[in-house]
Design a protein around this motif. Structure first.
Motif, PDB file in Angstrom:
ATOM      1  N   UNK A  45       8.688  10.092   0.947  1.00 11.59           N
ATOM      2  CA  UNK A  45       8.636   8.629   0.896  1.00 11.59           C
ATOM      3  C   UNK A  45       9.912   7.989   1.420  1.00 11.59           C
ATOM      4  N   UNK A  48       9.857   8.061   5.023  1.00 12.72           N
ATOM      5  CA  UNK A  48       8.841   7.128   5.516  1.00 12.72           C
ATOM      6  C   UNK A  48       9.222   5.669   5.303  1.00 12.72           C
ATOM      7  N   UNK A  49      10.184   5.412   4.408  1.00  9.48           N
ATOM      8  CA  UNK A  49      10.642   4.039   4.205  1.00  9.48           C
ATOM      9  C   UNK A  49       9.893   3.266   3.144  1.00  9.48           C
ATOM     10  N   UNK A  50       9.419   3.965   2.117  1.00  6.95           N
ATOM     11  CA  UNK A  50       8.703   3.245   1.065  1.00  6.95           C
ATOM     12  C   UNK A  50       9.644   2.280   0.337  1.00  6.95           C
ATOM     13  N   UNK A  72       9.348   0.770   8.238  1.00  5.11           N
ATOM     14  CA  UNK A  72       8.348   1.843   8.208  1.00  5.11           C
ATOM     15  C   UNK A  72       7.440   1.888   9.432  1.00  5.11           C
ATOM     16  N   UNK A  73       6.961   0.711   9.892  1.00  2.00           N
ATOM     17  CA  UNK A  73       6.031   0.731  11.031  1.00  2.00           C
ATOM     18  C   UNK A  73       6.754   1.138  12.313  1.00  2.00           C
ATOM     19  N   UNK A  76       6.968   4.905  12.416  1.00  8.73           N
ATOM     20  CA  UNK A  76       5.705   5.486  12.885  1.00  8.73           C
ATOM     21  C   UNK A  76       5.622   5.416  14.404  1.00  8.73           C
ATOM     22  N   UNK A  77       6.011   4.274  14.956  1.00  6.01           N
ATOM     23  CA  UNK A  77       5.960   4.119  16.420  1.00  6.01           C
ATOM     24  C   UNK A  77       6.942   5.076  17.096  1.00  6.01           C
ATOM     25  N   UNK A  81       4.925  10.692  11.203  1.00 10.03           N
ATOM     26  CA  UNK A  81       3.668  10.524  10.466  1.00 10.03           C
ATOM     27  C   UNK A  81       3.877  11.053   9.063  1.00 10.03           C
ATOM     28  N   UNK A  82       3.459  10.252   8.084  1.00 11.83           N
ATOM     29  CA  UNK A  82       3.591  10.651   6.694  1.00 11.83           C
ATOM     30  C   UNK A  82       2.192  10.886   6.119  1.00 11.83           C
ATOM     31  N   UNK A  83       1.913  12.127   5.775  1.00  7.14           N
ATOM     32  CA  UNK A  83       0.631  12.421   5.128  1.00  7.14           C
ATOM     33  C   UNK A  83       0.780  12.210   3.629  1.00  7.14           C
ATOM     34  N   UNK A  84      -0.075  11.383   3.050  1.00  8.21           N
ATOM     35  CA  UNK A  84       0.096  10.996   1.646  1.00  8.21           C
ATOM     36  C   UNK A  84      -0.568  11.989   0.697  1.00  8.21           C
ATOM     37  N   UNK A  87      -3.780   9.348  -0.733  1.00 10.24           N
ATOM     38  CA  UNK A  87      -4.076   8.328   0.276  1.00 10.24           C
ATOM     39  C   UNK A  87      -4.613   7.050  -0.372  1.00 10.24           C
ATOM     40  N   UNK A  88      -4.191   5.913   0.144  1.00  8.29           N
ATOM     41  CA  UNK A  88      -4.478   4.623  -0.482  1.00  8.29           C
ATOM     42  C   UNK A  88      -5.858   4.111  -0.048  1.00  8.29           C
TER      43      UNK A  88
END
Lengths: 253, 249
Positions: A45, A48-50, A72-73, A76-77, A81-84, A87-88
């Motif tokens: 996290x 990923x920048x939570x 966070x976005x 990703x760019x 990729x962060x696999x949760x 998943x939400x």
């Protein structure tokens, strides 16, 4: 590709990571194992920048770019990729819409043209097929009503479509039965086992590593990497337990 | 609902209104009457999108025995935008109100309804979704009145509001006044914020924050205009709602 140096962080004032260092080169698959509460998910996290996962020291970079200088976005760019683990669910937003907007946001950030509807559907079909996920599932709202296994498969379809440089997969094996584990493992290999990509697998168990063979295995305990080795380390842990390999005082620290 | 004297906030149905903005257009025009004859069905809609100042639209609707009236409303324009419905239902009739309020800046937007089940076996449904940003206020005040003879009334009110900023306000006031004893009246009201977990999940996939918020908000109001029969009207309402949403994220 990924360089983490002496990383420390806090969540709500509580220190979790305490000087963690790790380097992953392109073409490598690393696994991080560790006892409950060691900080494995926190590492994922934080990279990923939570929100609320505050970095208090150290650095992390992806291909030389400081991860913590990006939202966070933007991470990703840049290819993360962060696999949760969990998943939400997003009611009212279909997987296809979610993924197309995500992919085109990434492409825009990289100065690429957006994919047309037709091009995107073709890509989604191909990646869903790879993971044995019915296209009908992708028309449904994101993760809503999906079983644990379906959520993890959908995560891997997302990874296939977004085509990251570096995937950090947080307990992608949890909630999977043996057949699903094989499919997801094969998916990870097909999508990510490439000279220009890298994977960090976070897992409790050896079993995923039977399908996705790691080049390196690290043990995370009490917020730091306390031991690193080859694939044999995972087998040793499976046989003797964390306390057996590391000593009870390290695990409890 | 208008009289010659400017209302005050002491009157319950004007409690959250912007009376200064109202004063500039007072007295408001006479209500629009809609009479649906027995056995008929009617569909109406309103896009309240006045450029500035205030707009008040009052509807007085009677739905005859066995008739049906569907109303879709999108309330997004002006400093003060108010839409009211005074509905009287005949025997075995149905009234359905689907509405959305989307406001930003200092807008005060409201939907006020009073639905009277005057006869037995009538049904009514009201679904209102509000999205409020900045210092906007959005209100729904809705009373359902069930007369003594109106047995087997079945009515619901579903009110949900989403606040985008701490400074925005949502008021939801469903009210029931029931004199019959064999009646089903359901109402629910919630006020919430955008799901932070969902926003992080979307960001982790590369979606920029404005796109992510817009998608979640579209999902929130989706459904309000789903059953608009005329595709051109549906497109008009949906496009206006999305354009308004995009100004708020």
């Amino acid at each position: 590709m990924l360089h983490i140096d002496n990383l420390s962080n806090e969540i709500d004032g509580k220190a979790i990571l305490k000087g963690l260092s790790l380097s992953i080169n392109a073409g490598e698959i690393h696994a991080i194992m560790g006892p409950n509460g060691a900080g494995k998910s926190t590492l994922a996290y934080t990279l990923g920048g939570r929100p609320n996962y505050d970095v208090t020291g150290g650095s992390a970079s992806l291909d030389g770019v400081n991860l913590f200088s990006m939202d966070p976005h933007e991470r990703a760019a840049a290819g993360l990729f962060l696999g949760f683990q969990y998943p939400v669910e997003i009611p009212g937003v279909s997987n296809l819409q979610f993924l197309r907007e995500s992919l085109n946001s990434q492409r825009k950030a990289r100065g690429q043209e957006p994919l047309s509807g037709g091009e995107f559907i073709k890509l989604a079909k191909e990646k869903a097929g790879l993971l044995g996920l019915d296209m009908e599932m992708l028309k449904r709202p994101v993760n809503v009503g999906f079983s644990g296994g379906e959520k993890k498969r959908a995560e891997m379809v997302q990874m296939g479509i977004l085509d990251p440089k570096l995937a950090i997969l947080d307990e992608t094996d949890s909630g999977l039965d043996i057949d699903a584990l094989k499919i997801v493992g094969a998916g990870i290999n097909t999508i990510m086992r490439k000279p220009d990509k890298a994977v960090l697998l976070i897992t409790h168990y050896q079993r995923l590593l039977d399908y996705v063979k790691p080049d390196f295995v690290h043990v995370l305990a009490a917020g730091r990497i306390v031991k690193s080795g080859g694939p044999e380390l995972a087998l040793e842990l499976e046989r003797e337990g964390y306390a057996g390999v590391l000593g009870a005082e390290v695990v409890a620290a | 609902m208008n009289s010659l004297t400017l209302p005050t906030r002491r009157a319950e149905e004007w409690r959250y209104s912007d009376l200064d903005a109202l004063a500039a257009i007072w007295p408001t025009p006479a209500p629009t009457r809609i009479d649906v004859a027995a056995g008929d069905s009617a569909r109406h809609h309103l896009l309240q999108d006045v450029g500035e100042g205030a707009a008040v639209h009052d509807y007085v609707i009677t739905v005859g025995d066995g008739a049906r009236c569907d109303f879709h409303v999108l309330n997004i324009g002006g400093k003060f935008g108010r839409v009211t419905f005074t509905v009287t239902l005949g025997k075995g009739s149905h009234f359905e109100l689907n509405g959305a309020i989307i406001g930003g800046g200092d807008q005060v937007l409201e939907i006020v309804s009073s639905v009277t089940h005057a006869q037995p076996d009538a049904t009514s449904g009201q679904t209102i979704r509000s999205i409020l940003g900045q210092r906007a206020t959005g209100s729904y005040l809705g009373s359902i009145n069930v007369a003594r003879d109106a047995q087997r009334t079945d009515a619901f009110q579903s009110i949900k509001a989403m606040l985008l900023d701490r400074t925005a306000t949502a008021n939801a006031k469903p009210e029931l006044e029931i004199y019959a004893d064999d009646v089903k009246c359901a109402h629910g009201a919630t006020v919430g914020e955008l799901d932070r977990q969902a926003l992080f999940y979307m960001a982790s996939r590369g979606m920029d924050p404005a796109t992510a918020k817009t998608l979640l908000l579209k999902a929130f109001v989706a459904g309000v205009f789903d059953d608009v029969a005329d595709d051109a009207v549906k497109d008009e309402l949906e496009a206006a709602a999305i354009a308004k949403l995009e100004t708020l994220v």
